[in-house]
Design a protein around this motif. Structure first.
Motif, PDB file in Angstrom:
ATOM      1  N   SER A  84       0.837  -1.201   0.000  1.00 44.01           N
ATOM      2  CA  SER A  84       0.000   0.000   0.000  1.00 44.01           C
ATOM      3  C   SER A  84       0.877   1.259   0.000  1.00 44.01           C
ATOM      4  CB  SER A  84      -0.904  -0.014   1.240  1.00 44.01           C
ATOM      5  OG  SER A  84      -1.752   1.100   1.245  1.00 44.01           O
ATOM      6  N   LEU A  85       1.878   1.283   0.870  1.00 47.08           N
ATOM      7  CA  LEU A  85       2.777   2.438   0.935  1.00 47.08           C
ATOM      8  C   LEU A  85       3.516   2.641  -0.381  1.00 47.08           C
ATOM      9  CD1 LEU A  85       4.353   2.171   4.509  1.00 47.08           C
ATOM     10  CD2 LEU A  85       2.844   3.968   3.656  1.00 47.08           C
ATOM     11  N   GLU A  86       3.947   1.550  -0.992  1.00 48.39           N
ATOM     12  CA  GLU A  86       4.642   1.645  -2.285  1.00 48.39           C
ATOM     13  C   GLU A  86       3.760   2.331  -3.330  1.00 48.39           C
ATOM     14  OE1 GLU A  86       5.989  -2.203  -3.503  1.00 48.39           O
ATOM     15  OE2 GLU A  86       7.271  -2.458  -1.744  1.00 48.39           O
ATOM     16  N   CYS A  87       2.479   1.996  -3.310  1.00 48.32           N
ATOM     17  CA  CYS A  87       1.551   2.599  -4.280  1.00 48.32           C
ATOM     18  C   CYS A  87       1.387   4.099  -4.033  1.00 48.32           C
ATOM     19  CB  CYS A  87       0.188   1.914  -4.204  1.00 48.32           C
ATOM     20  SG  CYS A  87       0.183   0.243  -4.870  1.00 48.32           S
ATOM     21  N   TYR A  88       1.235   4.502  -2.771  1.00 49.62           N
ATOM     22  CA  TYR A  88       1.077   5.923  -2.479  1.00 49.62           C
ATOM     23  C   TYR A  88       2.345   6.691  -2.851  1.00 49.62           C
ATOM     24  CZ  TYR A  88      -2.966   4.320   0.171  1.00 49.62           C
ATOM     25  OH  TYR A  88      -4.146   3.736   0.541  1.00 49.62           O
ATOM     26  N   GLU A  89       3.497   6.083  -2.576  1.00 49.80           N
ATOM     27  CA  GLU A  89       4.757   6.750  -2.921  1.00 49.80           C
ATOM     28  C   GLU A  89       4.893   6.901  -4.440  1.00 49.80           C
ATOM     29  OE1 GLU A  89       7.462   4.314  -0.729  1.00 49.80           O
ATOM     30  OE2 GLU A  89       6.855   5.215   1.186  1.00 49.80           O
ATOM     31  N   LYS A  90       4.442   5.892  -5.176  1.00 45.51           N
ATOM     32  CA  LYS A  90       4.469   5.977  -6.636  1.00 45.51           C
ATOM     33  C   LYS A  90       3.538   7.089  -7.116  1.00 45.51           C
ATOM     34  CE  LYS A  90       5.670   4.477 -10.746  1.00 45.51           C
ATOM     35  NZ  LYS A  90       7.045   4.546 -11.235  1.00 45.51           N
ATOM     36  N   ALA A  91       2.342   7.160  -6.525  1.00 42.18           N
ATOM     37  CA  ALA A  91       1.393   8.217  -6.887  1.00 42.18           C
ATOM     38  C   ALA A  91       1.994   9.594  -6.637  1.00 42.18           C
ATOM     39  CB  ALA A  91       0.103   8.055  -6.084  1.00 42.18           C
ATOM     40  N   LEU A  92       2.714   9.732  -5.519  1.00 42.83           N
ATOM     41  CA  LEU A  92       3.270  11.028  -5.152  1.00 42.83           C
ATOM     42  C   LEU A  92       4.517  11.385  -5.954  1.00 42.83           C
ATOM     43  CD1 LEU A  92       2.597  10.711  -1.350  1.00 42.83           C
ATOM     44  CD2 LEU A  92       1.553  12.377  -2.898  1.00 42.83           C
ATOM     45  N   GLN A  93       5.216  10.376  -6.454  1.00 40.41           N
ATOM     46  CA  GLN A  93       6.316  10.653  -7.386  1.00 40.41           C
ATOM     47  C   GLN A  93       5.768  11.282  -8.662  1.00 40.41           C
ATOM     48  OE1 GLN A  93       8.470   7.023  -8.127  1.00 40.41           O
ATOM     49  NE2 GLN A  93       9.060   6.767  -5.983  1.00 40.41           N
ATOM     50  N   ILE A  94       4.619  10.752  -9.119  1.00 44.17           N
ATOM     51  CA  ILE A  94       3.995  11.261 -10.349  1.00 44.17           C
ATOM     52  C   ILE A  94       3.357  12.626 -10.100  1.00 44.17           C
ATOM     53  CG2 ILE A  94       2.159  10.820 -12.041  1.00 44.17           C
ATOM     54  CD1 ILE A  94       2.645   7.765 -11.388  1.00 44.17           C
ATOM     55  N   ASN A  95       2.680  12.751  -8.948  1.00 41.07           N
ATOM     56  CA  ASN A  95       1.951  13.987  -8.640  1.00 41.07           C
ATOM     57  C   ASN A  95       2.114  14.329  -7.157  1.00 41.07           C
ATOM     58  OD1 ASN A  95       0.228  16.123  -8.346  1.00 41.07           O
ATOM     59  ND2 ASN A  95      -1.640  14.989  -8.806  1.00 41.07           N
ATOM     60  N   PRO A  96       3.132  15.104  -6.822  1.00 38.94           N
ATOM     61  CA  PRO A  96       3.364  15.469  -5.409  1.00 38.94           C
ATOM     62  C   PRO A  96       2.239  16.299  -4.792  1.00 38.94           C
ATOM     63  CG  PRO A  96       5.283  15.971  -6.782  1.00 38.94           C
ATOM     64  CD  PRO A  96       4.154  15.681  -7.708  1.00 38.94           C
ATOM     65  N   LYS A  97       1.322  16.779  -5.627  1.00 39.01           N
ATOM     66  CA  LYS A  97       0.213  17.608  -5.135  1.00 39.01           C
ATOM     67  C   LYS A  97      -1.078  16.806  -4.946  1.00 39.01           C
ATOM     68  CE  LYS A  97       2.348  21.650  -5.201  1.00 39.01           C
ATOM     69  NZ  LYS A  97       2.576  22.415  -3.955  1.00 39.01           N
ATOM     70  N   LEU A  98      -0.993  15.483  -4.993  1.00 41.71           N
ATOM     71  CA  LEU A  98      -2.197  14.652  -4.822  1.00 41.71           C
ATOM     72  C   LEU A  98      -2.478  14.493  -3.322  1.00 41.71           C
ATOM     73  CD1 LEU A  98      -4.382  13.024  -6.347  1.00 41.71           C
ATOM     74  CD2 LEU A  98      -2.915  11.022  -6.118  1.00 41.71           C
ATOM     75  N   ALA A  99      -3.340  15.363  -2.812  1.00 41.03           N
ATOM     76  CA  ALA A  99      -3.610  15.399  -1.371  1.00 41.03           C
ATOM     77  C   ALA A  99      -4.140  14.068  -0.855  1.00 41.03           C
ATOM     78  CB  ALA A  99      -4.601  16.516  -1.059  1.00 41.03           C
ATOM     79  N   GLU A 100      -4.982  13.394  -1.659  1.00 42.21           N
ATOM     80  CA  GLU A 100      -5.551  12.113  -1.229  1.00 42.21           C
ATOM     81  C   GLU A 100      -4.467  11.089  -0.923  1.00 42.21           C
ATOM     82  OE1 GLU A 100      -6.313  13.764  -4.035  1.00 42.21           O
ATOM     83  OE2 GLU A 100      -8.387  13.391  -4.676  1.00 42.21           O
ATOM     84  N   ALA A 101      -3.414  11.078  -1.730  1.00 42.98           N
ATOM     85  CA  ALA A 101      -2.343  10.107  -1.529  1.00 42.98           C
ATOM     86  C   ALA A 101      -1.545  10.417  -0.264  1.00 42.98           C
ATOM     87  CB  ALA A 101      -1.424  10.068  -2.750  1.00 42.98           C
ATOM     88  N   TRP A 102      -1.306  11.706   0.028  1.00 42.12           N
ATOM     89  CA  TRP A 102      -0.638  12.073   1.285  1.00 42.12           C
ATOM     90  C   TRP A 102      -1.492  11.638   2.472  1.00 42.12           C
ATOM     91  CZ3 TRP A 102       4.242  13.007   1.595  1.00 42.12           C
ATOM     92  CH2 TRP A 102       4.930  13.661   0.563  1.00 42.12           C
ATOM     93  N   ASN A 103      -2.794  11.895   2.390  1.00 41.50           N
ATOM     94  CA  ASN A 103      -3.690  11.494   3.474  1.00 41.50           C
ATOM     95  C   ASN A 103      -3.698   9.979   3.645  1.00 41.50           C
ATOM     96  OD1 ASN A 103      -6.047  11.896   5.391  1.00 41.50           O
ATOM     97  ND2 ASN A 103      -6.998  10.628   3.832  1.00 41.50           N
ATOM     98  N   ASN A 104      -3.833   9.257   2.543  1.00 40.85           N
ATOM     99  CA  ASN A 104      -3.920   7.800   2.623  1.00 40.85           C
ATOM    100  C   ASN A 104      -2.619   7.179   3.101  1.00 40.85           C
ATOM    101  OD1 ASN A 104      -6.542   8.003   1.706  1.00 40.85           O
ATOM    102  ND2 ASN A 104      -6.009   7.639  -0.427  1.00 40.85           N
ATOM    103  N   LYS A 105      -1.489   7.753   2.690  1.00 44.76           N
ATOM    104  CA  LYS A 105      -0.189   7.294   3.195  1.00 44.76           C
ATOM    105  C   LYS A 105      -0.128   7.499   4.708  1.00 44.76           C
ATOM    106  CE  LYS A 105       4.815   7.950   2.663  1.00 44.76           C
ATOM    107  NZ  LYS A 105       5.891   8.745   2.026  1.00 44.76           N
ATOM    108  N   GLY A 106      -0.650   8.633   5.162  1.00 39.67           N
ATOM    109  CA  GLY A 106      -0.693   8.901   6.599  1.00 39.67           C
ATOM    110  C   GLY A 106      -1.509   7.873   7.354  1.00 39.67           C
ATOM    111  N   VAL A 107      -2.625   7.451   6.774  1.00 37.57           N
ATOM    112  CA  VAL A 107      -3.485   6.452   7.428  1.00 37.57           C
ATOM    113  C   VAL A 107      -2.724   5.139   7.624  1.00 37.57           C
ATOM    114  CG1 VAL A 107      -5.542   5.020   7.140  1.00 37.57           C
ATOM    115  CG2 VAL A 107      -5.650   7.466   6.640  1.00 37.57           C
ATOM    116  N   VAL A 108      -2.009   4.696   6.586  1.00 37.12           N
ATOM    117  CA  VAL A 108      -1.260   3.440   6.692  1.00 37.12           C
ATOM    118  C   VAL A 108      -0.143   3.564   7.725  1.00 37.12           C
ATOM    119  CG1 VAL A 108       0.193   1.783   5.465  1.00 37.12           C
ATOM    120  CG2 VAL A 108      -1.821   2.737   4.341  1.00 37.12           C
TER     121      VAL A 108
END
Length: 355
Positions: A188-212
């Motif tokens: 799960s963390l790997e996926c959020y990190e990949k999302a944030l590499q592509i788009n560092p402004k994706l707030a949902e991914a920062w939030n979801n990474k925080g949840v994990v």
């Protein structure tokens, strides 16, 4: 945590036209469907959906068999929150042209919003059948399967999206959500990190990474993620709530209280934030104020057994035993096997009967 995606917007075609040229063209040809369509697109960009709706109604008055216009009218109605009417438009479009993939996709998107997931799934499957390379349809099929708790099939859909479009940040985010549901936190963390590499402004991914990270007990790292998410989107009530949960775990009760209060300023009907505000107020030895929060939460979510139990415990602390008993009984009406409420009810009954 929630998946992120959106509807297919009305297509503008290859030729882009300025508002001034559109108005000039409308004067010359006021009933031309293409010009009216371009005008509707402009009005949507100007946040005037009611005026855009008038354009599509005018098109359909003169061209009632134009499936694309019914589809686009549906999109405008969805934006206005008129979901049942939007569905009628998509169905009308599909009666005229059953092979209009966008209409199947957009109908499914409305059905997701209405939580009619099985019906939505059929729409996305039809859209994919008509256009197997429509990665957005694969993605929303994945969201639908996620909501239906068919997690492995949802993962396959996101893999298909990423095969078609490896740089799709939202697909990486949504894939991470499924891994989280399956307890596969590292993936799960790997996926959020990949999302944030592509788009560092994706707030949902920062939030979801925080949840994990929070679930893994890595609270300081989780806090950094929530703060990053709130820099991007300071009006996200769920991220404020999640930040409050981490601060509560760290024993920073006053800071946590501020977060729950902020979540409630944004969304006064956020039952979970009312619950946690109440818990923090109890931690701060303010049971009367906590009780008000539990009552607010129960008004929004009256079938929550835990809230009834918590309200009962607070009432008991305040010496309001009769009211506390009613709360425990209410919790047991919802779940007759709820052990905490059973124990509390038994102990309070014994206490009341003692001389």
């Amino acid at each position: 945590m929630a998946p992120c995606w959106g509807p297919i917007k009305p297509k503008t075609g290859k030729i882009q036209r300025s508002p001034q040229r559109i108005q000039e063209a409308l004067k010359a040809r006021p009933n031309n469907p293409e010009i009216l369509h371009y005008n509707a697109i402009t009005l949507l960009k100007l946040k005037k959906p009611e005026k855009a709706l008038e354009c599509y109604e005018k098109i359909l008055k003169n061209n009632p068999k134009l499936a694309e216009a019914w589809n686009n009218k549906g999109l405008v109605l969805k934006e206005l929150g008129r979901y049942d009417e939007a569905l009628e438009c998509y169905e009308k479009a599909l009666q005229i042209n059953p092979k209009l993939a966008d209409a199947w996709y957009n109908k499914g998107s409305v059905l997701i919003y209405l939580k009619k997931y099985k019906k939505a799934l059929k729409c996305f499957e039809k859209a994919i059948e008509l256009n197997p390379k429509n990665y957005r349809a694969w993605g929303t099929k994945g969201i639908t399967l996620h909501n239906l708790k068919i997690y492995e099939e949802a993962l396959k859909c996101y893999d298909k999206v990423l095969q078609l479009n490896p740089q799709d940040d939202k697909a990486w985010n949504n894939k991470g959500l499924v891994f989280n549901e399956l307890g596969r936190y590292d993936e799960s963390l790997e996926c959020y990190e990949k999302a944030l590499q592509i788009n560092p402004k994706l707030a949902e991914a920062w939030n979801n990474k925080g949840v994990v990270l929070s679930e893994l007990g890595r609270y300081e790292e989780a806090l950094e993620c929530y703060e990053k998410a709130l820099e991007i989107d300071p009006e996200d009530d769920k991220t404020w709530n999640n930040k409050g949960l981490v601060l509560e775990e760290l024993g920073k009760y006053k800071d946590a209280l501020e977060c729950f209060q902020k979540a409630l300023e944004i969304n006064p009907e956020f039952a979970d934030a009312w619950k946690w505000k109440g818990i923090i107020l109890e931690d701060l030895k303010k049971p009367e104020e906590a009780l008000k929060c539990y009552k607010k939460a129960l008004k929004l979510n009256p079938k929550n057994k835990t809230l009834w139990y918590m309200q009962g415990k607070t009432l008991q602390k305040l010496g309001k035993h009769k009211e506390a008993l009613k709360c425990y009984e209410k919790a047991l009406e919802i779940d007759p096997e709820y052990k905490k409420a059973k124990k509390a009810l038994k102990e309070l009954t014994i206490q009341k009967n003692q001389p």
